[in-house]
Design an enzyme around this catalytic site. Structure first.
Site, PDB file in Angstrom:
ATOM      1  N   GLU A   1       4.048  -5.240   7.207  1.00 46.99           N
ATOM      2  CA  GLU A   1       3.202  -4.224   7.840  1.00 46.99           C
ATOM      3  C   GLU A   1       3.565  -3.987   9.298  1.00 46.99           C
ATOM      4  O   GLU A   1       3.457  -2.885   9.825  1.00 46.99           O
ATOM      5  CB  GLU A   1       1.718  -4.630   7.752  1.00 46.99           C
ATOM      6  CG  GLU A   1       1.118  -4.506   6.355  1.00 46.99           C
ATOM      7  CD  GLU A   1       1.255  -5.761   5.509  1.00 46.99           C
ATOM      8  OE1 GLU A   1       2.076  -6.645   5.866  1.00 46.99           O
ATOM      9  OE2 GLU A   1       0.549  -5.859   4.492  1.00 46.99           O
TER      10      GLU A   1
ATOM     11  N   GLU B   1      -0.418  -9.455  -0.972  1.00 44.04           N
ATOM     12  CA  GLU B   1      -1.852  -9.737  -0.862  1.00 44.04           C
ATOM     13  C   GLU B   1      -2.541  -9.721  -2.220  1.00 44.04           C
ATOM     14  O   GLU B   1      -3.406 -10.558  -2.498  1.00 44.04           O
ATOM     15  CB  GLU B   1      -2.502  -8.713   0.077  1.00 44.04           C
ATOM     16  CG  GLU B   1      -1.968  -8.808   1.493  1.00 44.04           C
ATOM     17  CD  GLU B   1      -2.503  -7.705   2.378  1.00 44.04           C
ATOM     18  OE1 GLU B   1      -2.034  -6.554   2.236  1.00 44.04           O
ATOM     19  OE2 GLU B   1      -3.394  -7.975   3.205  1.00 44.04           O
TER      20      GLU B   1
ATOM     21  N   ALA C   1       0.850  -1.177   0.000  1.00 50.65           N
ATOM     22  CA  ALA C   1       0.000   0.000   0.000  1.00 50.65           C
ATOM     23  C   ALA C   1       0.893   1.236   0.000  1.00 50.65           C
ATOM     24  O   ALA C   1       2.035   1.184   0.456  1.00 50.65           O
ATOM     25  CB  ALA C   1      -0.893  -0.003   1.236  1.00 50.65           C
TER      26      ALA C   1
ATOM     27  N   GLY D   1       0.596  -5.157   0.730  1.00 52.05           N
ATOM     28  CA  GLY D   1      -0.518  -5.243  -0.206  1.00 52.05           C
ATOM     29  C   GLY D   1      -0.122  -5.865  -1.539  1.00 52.05           C
ATOM     30  O   GLY D   1      -0.970  -6.436  -2.235  1.00 52.05           O
TER      31      GLY D   1
END
Ligand code: HXC
Length: 257
Positions: A131, A111, A65, A108
């Site tokens: 994270e 993911e 992200a 992300g």
């Protein structure tokens, strides 16, 4: 095209989405999320497309992200906006999606790769859920999909330490289906996608639905679901064609009906 953060292309029955924020290692900001989801849904609706490929650059599939964008987020806003929920739409695509991963697939990015159906890694791929080093946890399924993919022991270690794992370890652990040399990644991913796209479309959609059921339900319910779809496959013209082609020793010509 109308997209700023991705490139969209098609080759035969394969739709290709290339993440394209090179200066930020393809960090997943809101615009990129919106564009990936829109492009994927458009391909999913397109009868001329049978399979999707999602890829990044040589250096990064995606480094997570966008940290600079989310840095000042506050709970009430992100909660009320259901921030990141659009990513869930990728898990509802009906057509198979191949992730072609080179370089960093972190946070992300890892993911997003796990939201795809077939994960092909370049020997340069590095996976991780860092994270925790930022004081947060994964937000689009990482703690769930990584655990299902590699088991609790390795998932827990990767998530709690934030360390990266290379392609070899990822393949051994069951996260990726195959490792290929970096310079052959896109060609291999395309060949796989073209193979899938040439199958009967109803059979491919049934297959994907059925495999995914394994992650959502009990074994008995999953087998029952598979059996129903298996029976349903006999209502397709492609079943008749596929079996006739076998009997006649010729390639099948599917009509996706
Ligand atoms: C915003 C990022 C970024 C990110 C890299 N950049 N990752 N910007 N968000 N996640 C930017 C850098 O700021 C830098 O911009 C440029 O990309 C190049 O990165 P460098 O760090 O200079 O490259 P390098 O030294 O090669 O290191 C690569 C790296 C490192 C190891 C991948 O960039 C890194 O650790 N990135 C963050 C990885 C991460 O923590 N991801 C998880 C995010 S949280 P400038 O302008 O300085 O040149 C997350 C939550 C999930 O994903 C939520 C679901 C979406």
């Amino acid at each position: 095209t109308e997209y700023e953060t991705i490139l969209v292309d098609r080759k035969g029955r394969v739709g290709i989405i290339t993440l394209n924020r090179p200066k930020a290692l393809n960090a997943l900001n809101t615009e990129l999320m919106t564009e990936v989801v829109a492009a994927a849904k458009a391909f999913d609706r397109d009868p001329e497309i049978g399979c999707l490929v999602v890829t990044g650059s040589e250096k990064a599939f995606a480094a997570g992200a966008d940290i600079k964008e989310m840095q000042e987020n506050a709970f009430p806003e992100v909660y009320l906006d259901d921030w990141l929920a659009p990513w869930d739409e990728l898990s509802r695509l009906r057509k198979p999606v191949v992730a072609a991963v080179a370089g960093y697939a972190l946070g992300g990015g890892c993911e997003l790769a796990m939201l795809c159906d077939i994960l092909i890694a370049a020997d340069t791929a590095k996976f991780g859920q860092p994270e925790i080093k930022l004081g947060v946890i994964p937000g689009i399924g990482g703690s769930q999909r990584l655990t299902r993919a590699v088991g609790k022991a390795k998932a827990m270690e990767l998530c709690l330490t934030g360390r990266m794992m290379g392609a070899e370890e990822a393949e051994r652990a069951g996260l990726v289906s195959r490792i290929v040399p970096a310079d052959e990644l896109l060609a291999e991913a395309m060949a796989t996608a073209e193979t899938v796209a040439a199958m009967s479309a109803p059979a491919a959609v049934m297959m994907k639905e059925s495999v995914n059921r394994a992650f959502e339900t009990t074994l008995a319910e999953g087998v029952r679901f598979e059996r129903r779809l298996f029976h349903a496959a006999f209502a397709t013209a492609d079943q008749k064609e596929g079996m006739a082609a076998f009997a006649e020793k010729r390639p099948a010509e599917f009509t996706n009906r």
